[in-house]
Design a protein around this motif. Sequence first.
Motif, PDB file in Angstrom:
ATOM      1  N   ILE A 156       2.353   2.490   2.494  1.00 16.81           N
ATOM      2  CA  ILE A 156       1.718   3.316   3.846  1.00 16.81           C
ATOM      3  C   ILE A 156       2.632   2.868   4.828  1.00 16.81           C
ATOM      4  N   HIS A 170      -4.347   9.506   1.320  1.00 18.41           N
ATOM      5  CA  HIS A 170      -4.113   8.459   0.168  1.00 18.41           C
ATOM      6  C   HIS A 170      -5.144   8.080  -0.276  1.00 18.41           C
ATOM      7  N   CYS A 226       0.741  -1.273   0.040  1.00 25.64           N
ATOM      8  CA  CYS A 226       0.073  -0.063  -0.079  1.00 25.64           C
ATOM      9  C   CYS A 226       0.884   1.204   0.006  1.00 25.64           C
ATOM     10  N   LYS A 229      -0.800  11.259   6.180  1.00 26.14           N
ATOM     11  CA  LYS A 229      -0.847  11.989   4.981  1.00 26.14           C
ATOM     12  C   LYS A 229      -2.133  11.338   4.174  1.00 26.14           C
ATOM     13  N   ASP A 278      -1.882   6.560   8.075  1.00 25.56           N
ATOM     14  CA  ASP A 278      -0.761   7.594   7.716  1.00 25.56           C
ATOM     15  C   ASP A 278      -1.370   9.001   8.125  1.00 25.56           C
TER      16      ASP A 278
END
Length: 400
Positions: A44, A138, A42, A136, A134
């Motif tokens: 991640i 995605h 992924c 962030k 995460d």
Amino acid sequence: MPKYPLPKNETARLNSLQHYNLMDSGADKEFDAIATIASVICGIPISLITFIDENRQWFKSHIGTDFTENLRELSFCTHAIASGEEIMVVPDATKDLRFADNPMVTGPTKLVFYAGVPLINEEGHALGTICVLDQKIHELSEEQTAALKSLAKQVVDKIELKRKITHLETANRELLSSNVLIQKFASMAAHDIKNPLTSILLTSQLLRADTEKSGNERSLKLIDVNISSTKTLLSLVDEMLDYSKSPGLLIARKQKIKVNGLFERMRNLLALPEGFSLDFHCELTEINHSSIAIEQILLNLLSNAIRYNDKDKGEVSVTLGEEENFYILEVCDNGVGIAEEHHDQIFDTNFTLNRADRFDNVGTGIGLSTVKDLVATLNGTIKLSSIPGSGSTFLIRLKK
């Protein structure tokens, strides 16, 4: 009421989770490997394999974080297991009403992205998740989503396998305990049987010495039969005790058996009613096999042939022959017979036809079951052919 959604089958789910003994079960390299693959596929950094009980979420594997657990009320995964979806994806938690004010989002961890697949067991309960997280935003591709689902299935397969292994180990321990109990019982039973047999033997030997002086030949013959039978029974008890301690000896301890001696022991141990004939037929002088097993098989079959015979002139015959790799043993009688629908059941433990024998006793259903088990242990087969009212024939093939 908790401030998070609950699966519809929450009580059953918690009971099921408890049976796996997963919570606080320690790290496992196999699960760590799966979590690492999830992180790499992924792209991640944080990947978890988690299980959720009533109050908390515990991390069986944690890649990219040192945390090992979380409060259930703060867990994204508790929403995933209650969603009923194959995968729950939160692209941006700061804009999701369910998580925008969650301390995992607003606090130091600053979580933004989450994707979790429920770990659903064979009973349909979501025990936990495999997830990636995460700080962030995605988006997962179709391939990444499919891979995460596939990894979830691998996790479930592993926990199911571990549970089954645990159950087998428990069953094995119980079986070992039962075997120990059986061995102790066999030892006590042998002791209890040997004491009176030894007394009978000693008494018979003393009685023989006194009778010998009187010259009563008929009484001497009867006493000799009694002494011979008692010695045979003592020998059987000793051998049965050996086999109870080590059942493998049934196959391993083969010995040369004089056929005439075998048949004579059988004749001495059986009480034939008046009018009964017991015939033995064999062209072999000796065979090489387990003496105790063959004697037990013959005693059971011959006893039944005598007990379940309603004829004034009962006829029982034993034939022993051989083929290249097998000994062939056949026991025939002209007794009451067994209906065809019972030919398989008759070998089941505790199965009886509720029929009184010629002595007005009802069987326990143990004898033929024991015979079948002994034959199977000796890598043999047993087959019954019978006509009600005319008699029965048991055909046994014993591997040499």
